[in-house]
Design a protein around this motif. Structure first.
Motif, PDB file in Angstrom:
ATOM      1  N   LEU A   1       7.545  -6.243 -11.560  1.00  0.00           N
ATOM      2  CA  LEU A   1       8.719  -7.293 -11.058  1.00  0.00           C
ATOM      3  C   LEU A   1       9.711  -7.515 -12.110  1.00  0.00           C
ATOM      4  CD1 LEU A   1       5.934  -9.917  -9.789  1.00  0.00           C
ATOM      5  CD2 LEU A   1       7.433  -8.689  -8.303  1.00  0.00           C
ATOM      6  N   LYS A   2       9.585  -7.046 -13.105  1.00  0.00           N
ATOM      7  CA  LYS A   2      10.668  -7.019 -14.220  1.00  0.00           C
ATOM      8  C   LYS A   2      11.933  -6.068 -13.702  1.00  0.00           C
ATOM      9  CE  LYS A   2       7.460  -7.699 -18.129  1.00  0.00           C
ATOM     10  NZ  LYS A   2       6.827  -6.922 -19.425  1.00  0.00           N
ATOM     11  N   THR A   3      11.791  -5.374 -12.790  1.00  0.00           N
ATOM     12  CA  THR A   3      13.053  -4.729 -12.263  1.00  0.00           C
ATOM     13  C   THR A   3      13.068  -4.786 -10.923  1.00  0.00           C
ATOM     14  OG1 THR A   3      11.778  -2.504 -11.651  1.00  0.00           O
ATOM     15  CG2 THR A   3      12.538  -2.675 -14.087  1.00  0.00           C
ATOM     16  N   ASN A   4      13.798  -4.356 -10.162  1.00  0.00           N
ATOM     17  CA  ASN A   4      14.264  -4.518  -8.780  1.00  0.00           C
ATOM     18  C   ASN A   4      13.948  -2.951  -8.086  1.00  0.00           C
ATOM     19  OD1 ASN A   4      14.809  -7.219  -8.457  1.00  0.00           O
ATOM     20  ND2 ASN A   4      16.648  -6.897  -8.819  1.00  0.00           N
ATOM     21  N   GLU A   5      13.364  -2.026  -8.951  1.00  0.00           N
ATOM     22  CA  GLU A   5      13.005  -0.842  -8.054  1.00  0.00           C
ATOM     23  C   GLU A   5      11.693  -0.720  -7.467  1.00  0.00           C
ATOM     24  OE1 GLU A   5      12.718   2.389 -11.265  1.00  0.00           O
ATOM     25  OE2 GLU A   5      14.742   1.837 -12.219  1.00  0.00           O
ATOM     26  N   TYR A   6      11.739  -0.010  -6.387  1.00  0.00           N
ATOM     27  CA  TYR A   6      10.729   0.171  -5.415  1.00  0.00           C
ATOM     28  C   TYR A   6       9.518   0.540  -6.389  1.00  0.00           C
ATOM     29  CZ  TYR A   6       7.552   0.595  -1.347  1.00  0.00           C
ATOM     30  OH  TYR A   6       6.506   0.189  -0.429  1.00  0.00           O
ATOM     31  N   PRO A   7       8.264   0.158  -6.539  1.00  0.00           N
ATOM     32  CA  PRO A   7       7.270   0.671  -7.524  1.00  0.00           C
ATOM     33  C   PRO A   7       6.216   1.542  -6.786  1.00  0.00           C
ATOM     34  CG  PRO A   7       6.678  -1.426  -6.838  1.00  0.00           C
ATOM     35  CD  PRO A   7       7.824  -1.322  -6.057  1.00  0.00           C
ATOM     36  N   ASN A   8       5.879   2.289  -7.353  1.00  0.00           N
ATOM     37  CA  ASN A   8       4.528   3.403  -7.341  1.00  0.00           C
ATOM     38  C   ASN A   8       3.260   2.287  -7.638  1.00  0.00           C
ATOM     39  OD1 ASN A   8       5.725   5.319  -6.107  1.00  0.00           O
ATOM     40  ND2 ASN A   8       6.188   6.115  -7.994  1.00  0.00           N
ATOM     41  N   LEU A   9       2.309   2.684  -7.324  1.00  0.00           N
ATOM     42  CA  LEU A   9       1.016   1.990  -7.705  1.00  0.00           C
ATOM     43  C   LEU A   9       0.079   2.393  -8.658  1.00  0.00           C
ATOM     44  CD1 LEU A   9       0.337   1.713  -3.583  1.00  0.00           C
ATOM     45  CD2 LEU A   9       1.738   0.425  -4.958  1.00  0.00           C
ATOM     46  N   GLU A  10      -0.500   1.467  -8.999  1.00  0.00           N
ATOM     47  CA  GLU A  10      -1.560   1.647  -9.955  1.00  0.00           C
ATOM     48  C   GLU A  10      -3.111   1.693  -9.505  1.00  0.00           C
ATOM     49  OE1 GLU A  10      -1.666  -0.826 -13.376  1.00  0.00           O
ATOM     50  OE2 GLU A  10       0.495  -0.602 -13.938  1.00  0.00           O
TER      51      GLU A  10
ATOM     52  N   GLY B   1      -0.681  11.950  -0.284  1.00  0.00           N
ATOM     53  CA  GLY B   1      -0.216  11.300  -1.490  1.00  0.00           C
ATOM     54  C   GLY B   1       0.122  12.001  -2.460  1.00  0.00           C
ATOM     55  N   LEU B   2       0.496  11.618  -3.778  1.00  0.00           N
ATOM     56  CA  LEU B   2       0.586  12.168  -5.072  1.00  0.00           C
ATOM     57  C   LEU B   2       0.746  11.645  -6.274  1.00  0.00           C
ATOM     58  CD1 LEU B   2       3.718  12.155  -5.661  1.00  0.00           C
ATOM     59  CD2 LEU B   2       4.132  13.731  -4.118  1.00  0.00           C
ATOM     60  N   PHE B   3       0.725  11.998  -7.196  1.00  0.00           N
ATOM     61  CA  PHE B   3       0.926  11.020  -8.444  1.00  0.00           C
ATOM     62  C   PHE B   3       2.208  11.133  -9.108  1.00  0.00           C
ATOM     63  CE2 PHE B   3      -3.849  10.746  -9.312  1.00  0.00           C
ATOM     64  CZ  PHE B   3      -3.850   9.496  -9.150  1.00  0.00           C
ATOM     65  N   VAL B   4       2.985  10.395  -9.482  1.00  0.00           N
ATOM     66  CA  VAL B   4       4.246  10.111  -9.929  1.00  0.00           C
ATOM     67  C   VAL B   4       4.183   9.527 -11.349  1.00  0.00           C
ATOM     68  CG1 VAL B   4       6.783   9.604  -9.564  1.00  0.00           C
ATOM     69  CG2 VAL B   4       5.428  10.494  -7.812  1.00  0.00           C
ATOM     70  N   HIS B   5       4.378  10.341 -12.357  1.00  0.00           N
ATOM     71  CA  HIS B   5       4.046   9.545 -13.876  1.00  0.00           C
ATOM     72  C   HIS B   5       2.918   8.546 -14.035  1.00  0.00           C
ATOM     73  CE1 HIS B   5       7.838  10.967 -14.656  1.00  0.00           C
ATOM     74  NE2 HIS B   5       8.749  10.695 -13.715  1.00  0.00           N
ATOM     75  N   ASP B   6       1.670   9.100 -13.307  1.00  0.00           N
ATOM     76  CA  ASP B   6       0.504   8.567 -13.379  1.00  0.00           C
ATOM     77  C   ASP B   6       0.369   7.129 -12.275  1.00  0.00           C
ATOM     78  OD1 ASP B   6      -0.691  10.119 -15.327  1.00  0.00           O
ATOM     79  OD2 ASP B   6       0.177   8.893 -16.982  1.00  0.00           O
ATOM     80  N   ARG B   7       1.192   7.147 -11.446  1.00  0.00           N
ATOM     81  CA  ARG B   7       1.309   5.991 -10.495  1.00  0.00           C
ATOM     82  C   ARG B   7       0.980   6.878  -9.098  1.00  0.00           C
ATOM     83  NH1 ARG B   7       0.756   3.754 -14.438  1.00  0.00           N
ATOM     84  NH2 ARG B   7       1.930   1.971 -15.263  1.00  0.00           N
ATOM     85  N   LEU B   8       0.351   6.147  -8.228  1.00  0.00           N
ATOM     86  CA  LEU B   8       0.103   6.601  -7.089  1.00  0.00           C
ATOM     87  C   LEU B   8       1.387   6.606  -5.788  1.00  0.00           C
ATOM     88  CD1 LEU B   8      -2.117   8.086  -4.994  1.00  0.00           C
ATOM     89  CD2 LEU B   8      -2.897   5.714  -4.419  1.00  0.00           C
TER      90      LEU B   8
ATOM     91  N   ILE C   1      -7.193  -0.415  -2.947  1.00  0.00           N
ATOM     92  CA  ILE C   1      -7.362   0.915  -4.002  1.00  0.00           C
ATOM     93  C   ILE C   1      -6.342   0.933  -5.090  1.00  0.00           C
ATOM     94  CG2 ILE C   1      -7.177   3.518  -3.645  1.00  0.00           C
ATOM     95  CD1 ILE C   1      -8.090   3.117  -0.800  1.00  0.00           C
ATOM     96  N   ALA C   2      -5.274   0.550  -4.654  1.00  0.00           N
ATOM     97  CA  ALA C   2      -4.237   0.670  -5.711  1.00  0.00           C
ATOM     98  C   ALA C   2      -3.286  -0.364  -5.488  1.00  0.00           C
ATOM     99  CB  ALA C   2      -3.306   1.853  -5.763  1.00  0.00           C
ATOM    100  N   THR C   3      -2.227  -0.861  -6.558  1.00  0.00           N
ATOM    101  CA  THR C   3      -1.542  -1.890  -6.290  1.00  0.00           C
ATOM    102  C   THR C   3      -0.370  -2.042  -7.648  1.00  0.00           C
ATOM    103  OG1 THR C   3      -3.072  -3.464  -5.524  1.00  0.00           O
ATOM    104  CG2 THR C   3      -1.251  -4.299  -6.180  1.00  0.00           C
ATOM    105  N   ALA C   4       0.815  -2.234  -7.076  1.00  0.00           N
ATOM    106  CA  ALA C   4       1.680  -2.236  -7.920  1.00  0.00           C
ATOM    107  C   ALA C   4       1.570  -3.245  -9.246  1.00  0.00           C
ATOM    108  CB  ALA C   4       3.331  -2.634  -7.319  1.00  0.00           C
ATOM    109  N   SER C   5       1.974  -2.992 -10.348  1.00  0.00           N
ATOM    110  CA  SER C   5       1.554  -3.889 -11.337  1.00  0.00           C
ATOM    111  C   SER C   5       2.638  -5.201 -11.357  1.00  0.00           C
ATOM    112  CB  SER C   5       1.909  -3.030 -12.752  1.00  0.00           C
ATOM    113  OG  SER C   5       3.340  -2.909 -13.132  1.00  0.00           O
ATOM    114  N   VAL C   6       2.173  -6.125 -12.156  1.00  0.00           N
ATOM    115  CA  VAL C   6       2.962  -7.366 -12.310  1.00  0.00           C
ATOM    116  C   VAL C   6       4.120  -7.081 -13.009  1.00  0.00           C
ATOM    117  CG1 VAL C   6       2.810  -9.714 -13.293  1.00  0.00           C
ATOM    118  CG2 VAL C   6       0.755  -8.925 -12.039  1.00  0.00           C
ATOM    119  N   ASP C   7       3.887  -6.016 -13.873  1.00  0.00           N
ATOM    120  CA  ASP C   7       5.080  -5.925 -14.825  1.00  0.00           C
ATOM    121  C   ASP C   7       6.213  -5.090 -13.749  1.00  0.00           C
ATOM    122  OD1 ASP C   7       4.064  -6.630 -17.069  1.00  0.00           O
ATOM    123  OD2 ASP C   7       3.264  -4.938 -17.902  1.00  0.00           O
TER     124      ASP C   7
END
Length: 379
Positions: A203-212, A263-270, A195-201
């Protein structure tokens, strides 16, 4: 007619298939093969996790078109092309395994089944290297086993999708430190995988990503923050086979499907907060086992533990519930130290009252910790 556990799928014809764990009991196998499945062309039927624990076998029906549309969206999101080699590291009776075949079909690339009688992390990584895999999928338990052995990622690997259960942030950071290109995902069988997945971008940082949210799916939240999805890959229906031989087919005629996840949206990320049913009240306060689990793993890792730790909440008449810690660690002194530090970092009503030690933590499906069985073992 349906085919059972077929070796190969023709994605363009109307043949239907049934996939199930070949290790199921003979009783359940007989029920499956003798059942009269709904006469629907081009449907892939997948048994849900834990079917044998209930009074019926529950099968999710997904059209081949649903699988292929999901594959298109995933391939677009991850930029999977003909040059990629996909590892089929999850079994075909699991939506995460079968969807790999659909993605390879859409991309025109190769997929490589990982064949092993039992999960073996070193053997799996050797297989990734030998087959020059670029994209693979894991559940958190499998990733934990690899990271525990401090195995670095193969150089050909550019994406590791992790889903099927909550990926703890600390495990994500440990994996990234060893070079594993981790993309957390959120999905379910009812929508043919992601349904939603972190972006390939990410991987440019080490922060735990929210999902697109992927292009083939829309999401919304109802009044209590339960996530609802509308997808072009939505399931056709659910077929149940009962112990007495009765069958029941419920067609999915709704545009929106309630996931029962918060769930919720954080800066347009799930951001997924956990299962709605998992939230409990202790002393009148709402407690999230998911947040406590993340804190527990972080504390244990900071203290040098490489063992498994699980939060379990038991019923308790006076306060409504009590938090306990369960681990497979045999270092009792270290366990007491971890529990003390954990309790210092959370609210008083969230503190663990006891530590339980088990030789191993029971799993279900392809690697989810079976909290229900853990409760039965410690109560």
């Amino acid at each position: 007619m349906v085919e059972f556990n077929s070796v190969k799928i023709n994605w363009t014809n109307e043949q239907s298939h049934v996939f199930f764990n070949p290790r199921i009991s003979e009783v359940y196998r007989e029920k499956l093969v003798s059942a009269e499945f709904p006469d629907r062309p081009g449907i892939l039927w997948l048994a849900t996790t834990g079917s044998e624990k209930t009074d019926c076998i529950k099968m999710i029906g997904l059209s081949k078109k649903a699988f292929l549309r999901s594959a298109e969206a995933v391939n677009e999101h991850l930029k999977i092309g003909a040059e990629d080699v996909l590892s089929q590291s999850l079994p075909r009776f699991h939506v995460g395994g079968l969807s790999v075949e659909a993605r390879a079909e859409v991309a025109g690339c190769c997929f490589h089944p990982y064949v092993s009688k039992a999960w073996a992390p070193r053997s799996f990584v050797d297989d990734l290297i030998e087959a020059k895999i670029s994209v693979c999928s894991l559940v958190p338990t499998q990733l934990f086993d690899i990271i525990k052995l401090k195995i670095s990622a193969p150089s050909t690997l550019r994406i590791v999708l992790v889903g099927g259960a909550h990926l703890e942030p600390n495990l994500y950071l440990e994996a990234r430190a060893l070079g594993w290109p981790i993309l957390p995902t959120y999905g379910m069988t009812e929508v043919a995988s992601q349904i939603a997945t972190a972006s390939v971008d990410s991987l440019k940082t080490n922060e735990y990503p929210n999902l697109e949210v992927l292009s083939h799916t829309r999401v919304r939240f109802d009044k209590d923050q339960t996530l609802c999805v509308s997808s072009e890959s939505q399931h056709t229906g659910i077929f149940k086979i009962f112990e007495d031989g009765r069958t029941e087919f419920t067609e999915n005629d709704s545009e929106w499907y309630s996931t029962q996840d918060l769930g919720l949206f954080v800066h347009d990320r799930l951001k997924i907060l956990g299962r709605r049913d998992d939230l409990v009240k202790i002393s009148g306060e709402l407690v999230s086992p998911l947040e406590l689990q993340d804190q527990l793993v972080k504390t244990a890792t900071d203290e040098g533990s490489v063992d498994r730790w699980v939060i379990v909440i038991l019923e308790e008449s006076r306060r409504g519930g009590q938090v306990v810690l369960v681990t497979d660690s045999t270092d009792f002194k270290a366990c007491r130290r971890i529990a003390e530090k954990f309790n210092q970092q959370i609210m008083p009503y969230e503190r663990a009252s006891q530590i339980y030690h088990l030789p191993s933590l029971p799993l279900i499906g392809v690697g989810k910790v079976n909290r229900a069985e853990i409760k039965s073992l410690i109560c």
